[in-house]
Design a protein around this motif. Structure first.
Motif, PDB file in Angstrom:
ATOM      1  N   LYS A  55     -11.575 -20.640-113.521  1.00  0.00           N
ATOM      2  CA  LYS A  55     -11.860 -22.177-113.444  1.00  0.00           C
ATOM      3  C   LYS A  55     -12.242 -22.224-114.981  1.00  0.00           C
ATOM      4  CE  LYS A  55     -15.987 -23.759-112.127  1.00  0.00           C
ATOM      5  NZ  LYS A  55     -17.109 -24.112-111.500  1.00  0.00           N
ATOM      6  N   ARG A  56     -11.906 -23.261-115.593  1.00  0.00           N
ATOM      7  CA  ARG A  56     -12.262 -23.467-117.099  1.00  0.00           C
ATOM      8  C   ARG A  56     -13.095 -24.677-117.320  1.00  0.00           C
ATOM      9  NH1 ARG A  56      -7.966 -21.788-121.477  1.00  0.00           N
ATOM     10  NH2 ARG A  56      -7.621 -19.571-120.645  1.00  0.00           N
ATOM     11  N   VAL A  57     -14.313 -24.522-118.015  1.00  0.00           N
ATOM     12  CA  VAL A  57     -15.102 -25.668-118.242  1.00  0.00           C
ATOM     13  C   VAL A  57     -15.781 -25.796-119.495  1.00  0.00           C
ATOM     14  CG1 VAL A  57     -16.060 -25.594-115.837  1.00  0.00           C
ATOM     15  CG2 VAL A  57     -17.178 -24.324-117.415  1.00  0.00           C
ATOM     16  N   ASP A  58     -15.966 -26.983-120.132  1.00  0.00           N
ATOM     17  CA  ASP A  58     -16.361 -27.075-121.293  1.00  0.00           C
ATOM     18  C   ASP A  58     -17.945 -26.437-121.363  1.00  0.00           C
ATOM     19  OD1 ASP A  58     -14.303 -28.236-122.083  1.00  0.00           O
ATOM     20  OD2 ASP A  58     -15.069 -30.277-121.721  1.00  0.00           O
ATOM     21  N   LEU A  59     -18.299 -25.796-122.658  1.00  0.00           N
ATOM     22  CA  LEU A  59     -19.548 -25.214-122.687  1.00  0.00           C
ATOM     23  C   LEU A  59     -20.624 -26.464-122.575  1.00  0.00           C
ATOM     24  CD1 LEU A  59     -19.018 -23.042-126.094  1.00  0.00           C
ATOM     25  CD2 LEU A  59     -19.423 -22.229-123.574  1.00  0.00           C
ATOM     26  N   SER A  60     -20.447 -27.369-122.732  1.00  0.00           N
ATOM     27  CA  SER A  60     -21.404 -28.662-122.581  1.00  0.00           C
ATOM     28  C   SER A  60     -21.712 -28.878-121.364  1.00  0.00           C
ATOM     29  CB  SER A  60     -20.932 -29.848-123.425  1.00  0.00           C
ATOM     30  OG  SER A  60     -19.757 -30.199-122.739  1.00  0.00           O
ATOM     31  N   ASP A  61     -20.728 -28.401-120.293  1.00  0.00           N
ATOM     32  CA  ASP A  61     -21.036 -28.738-118.697  1.00  0.00           C
ATOM     33  C   ASP A  61     -21.642 -27.764-118.083  1.00  0.00           C
ATOM     34  OD1 ASP A  61     -19.569 -30.809-119.014  1.00  0.00           O
ATOM     35  OD2 ASP A  61     -17.671 -30.283-118.527  1.00  0.00           O
ATOM     36  N   LEU A  62     -21.809 -26.407-118.746  1.00  0.00           N
ATOM     37  CA  LEU A  62     -22.720 -25.329-118.209  1.00  0.00           C
ATOM     38  C   LEU A  62     -24.200 -25.670-118.205  1.00  0.00           C
ATOM     39  CD1 LEU A  62     -20.769 -22.374-120.035  1.00  0.00           C
ATOM     40  CD2 LEU A  62     -20.486 -22.999-117.811  1.00  0.00           C
ATOM     41  N   THR A  63     -24.360 -25.065-117.082  1.00  0.00           N
ATOM     42  CA  THR A  63     -26.221 -25.079-117.032  1.00  0.00           C
ATOM     43  C   THR A  63     -26.548 -23.818-117.146  1.00  0.00           C
ATOM     44  OG1 THR A  63     -25.875 -24.490-114.664  1.00  0.00           O
ATOM     45  CG2 THR A  63     -25.835 -26.784-115.181  1.00  0.00           C
ATOM     46  N   VAL A  64     -27.863 -23.901-117.577  1.00  0.00           N
ATOM     47  CA  VAL A  64     -28.931 -22.661-118.002  1.00  0.00           C
ATOM     48  C   VAL A  64     -28.784 -21.748-116.747  1.00  0.00           C
ATOM     49  CG1 VAL A  64     -31.141 -21.585-118.491  1.00  0.00           C
ATOM     50  CG2 VAL A  64     -30.361 -23.781-119.581  1.00  0.00           C
ATOM     51  N   GLY A  65     -28.641 -20.210-117.119  1.00  0.00           N
ATOM     52  CA  GLY A  65     -28.535 -19.366-116.071  1.00  0.00           C
ATOM     53  C   GLY A  65     -27.189 -19.086-115.464  1.00  0.00           C
ATOM     54  N   GLU A  66     -26.193 -20.026-115.802  1.00  0.00           N
ATOM     55  CA  GLU A  66     -24.829 -20.204-115.294  1.00  0.00           C
ATOM     56  C   GLU A  66     -23.816 -19.016-115.929  1.00  0.00           C
ATOM     57  OE1 GLU A  66     -21.064 -23.120-113.827  1.00  0.00           O
ATOM     58  OE2 GLU A  66     -23.003 -24.007-114.958  1.00  0.00           O
ATOM     59  N   GLU A  67     -23.061 -18.324-115.212  1.00  0.00           N
ATOM     60  CA  GLU A  67     -22.275 -17.239-116.048  1.00  0.00           C
ATOM     61  C   GLU A  67     -20.870 -17.758-116.248  1.00  0.00           C
ATOM     62  OE1 GLU A  67     -22.005 -13.352-114.204  1.00  0.00           O
ATOM     63  OE2 GLU A  67     -24.179 -13.343-113.511  1.00  0.00           O
ATOM     64  N   ALA A  68     -20.476 -17.678-117.284  1.00  0.00           N
ATOM     65  CA  ALA A  68     -19.122 -17.940-117.703  1.00  0.00           C
ATOM     66  C   ALA A  68     -18.556 -17.037-118.756  1.00  0.00           C
ATOM     67  CB  ALA A  68     -19.187 -19.438-118.321  1.00  0.00           C
ATOM     68  N   ALA A  69     -17.126 -16.793-118.605  1.00  0.00           N
ATOM     69  CA  ALA A  69     -16.125 -16.211-119.749  1.00  0.00           C
ATOM     70  C   ALA A  69     -16.028 -17.123-121.062  1.00  0.00           C
ATOM     71  CB  ALA A  69     -15.184 -15.760-119.028  1.00  0.00           C
ATOM     72  N   VAL A  70     -16.162 -16.835-122.098  1.00  0.00           N
ATOM     73  CA  VAL A  70     -15.858 -17.612-123.178  1.00  0.00           C
ATOM     74  C   VAL A  70     -14.600 -17.275-123.983  1.00  0.00           C
ATOM     75  CG1 VAL A  70     -16.864 -18.435-125.324  1.00  0.00           C
ATOM     76  CG2 VAL A  70     -18.336 -18.253-123.483  1.00  0.00           C
ATOM     77  N   GLY A  72     -12.197 -17.873-127.236  1.00  0.00           N
ATOM     78  CA  GLY A  72     -11.925 -18.395-128.302  1.00  0.00           C
ATOM     79  C   GLY A  72     -10.733 -17.781-129.318  1.00  0.00           C
ATOM     80  N   GLU A  73     -10.531 -18.321-130.370  1.00  0.00           N
ATOM     81  CA  GLU A  73      -9.716 -17.802-131.169  1.00  0.00           C
ATOM     82  C   GLU A  73     -10.180 -17.924-132.727  1.00  0.00           C
ATOM     83  OE1 GLU A  73      -5.281 -19.064-133.065  1.00  0.00           O
ATOM     84  OE2 GLU A  73      -5.982 -20.140-131.444  1.00  0.00           O
ATOM     85  N   VAL A  74     -10.185 -16.644-133.466  1.00  0.00           N
ATOM     86  CA  VAL A  74     -10.535 -16.641-134.729  1.00  0.00           C
ATOM     87  C   VAL A  74      -9.674 -17.234-135.547  1.00  0.00           C
ATOM     88  CG1 VAL A  74     -11.179 -14.931-136.648  1.00  0.00           C
ATOM     89  CG2 VAL A  74     -12.028 -14.524-134.143  1.00  0.00           C
ATOM     90  N   THR A  75      -9.918 -18.229-136.537  1.00  0.00           N
ATOM     91  CA  THR A  75      -8.807 -18.638-137.344  1.00  0.00           C
ATOM     92  C   THR A  75      -8.870 -18.190-138.779  1.00  0.00           C
ATOM     93  OG1 THR A  75     -10.048 -20.608-137.489  1.00  0.00           O
ATOM     94  CG2 THR A  75      -8.254 -20.532-135.717  1.00  0.00           C
ATOM     95  N   LYS A  76     -10.144 -17.750-139.202  1.00  0.00           N
ATOM     96  CA  LYS A  76     -10.284 -17.532-140.332  1.00  0.00           C
ATOM     97  C   LYS A  76     -11.469 -16.745-140.793  1.00  0.00           C
ATOM     98  CE  LYS A  76     -10.801 -19.876-144.753  1.00  0.00           C
ATOM     99  NZ  LYS A  76     -11.056 -21.301-145.651  1.00  0.00           N
TER     100      LYS A  76
END
Length: 86
Positions: A55-70, A72-76
């Motif tokens: 399940k993918r969610v935006d970081l802004s949709d997470l609540t404090v204490g909720e676990e999620a995998a992040v 990302g892509e290093v571009t520079k």
């Protein structure tokens, strides 16, 4: 080619986990500490908790204490991290 009768689930209680390939004394002891002593135990063991990483969610949709995998892509890269050590 010889055919053998399929094993029944209840028959797997009689096969210890150390009969599996690449399972040595340390792994057997580790599994034993979890209550896994035979193939039946291994097949019917489920983790205590499960995290749905599909399940993918935006970081802004997470609540404090909720676990999620992040993800990302290093571009520079700038600075000392961009230098190669010889």
């Amino acid at each position: 080619m010889s055919e053998t009768a399929p094993r029944r689930l209840r028959d797997l209680v009689d096969i210890p986990v150390d009969r599996l390939r690449n399972i040595g004394e340390k792994r057997t002891a580790a599994l034993g500490s979890m209550g896994i002593d035979n193939i039946f135990d291994l097949l019917t063991w489920y983790p205590r908790r499960y995290i749905d990483r599909t399940k993918r969610v935006d970081l802004s949709d997470l609540t404090v204490g909720e676990e999620a995998a992040v993800f990302g892509e290093v571009t520079k890269i700038k600075g000392a991290a961009s230098r190669t050590v010889a």
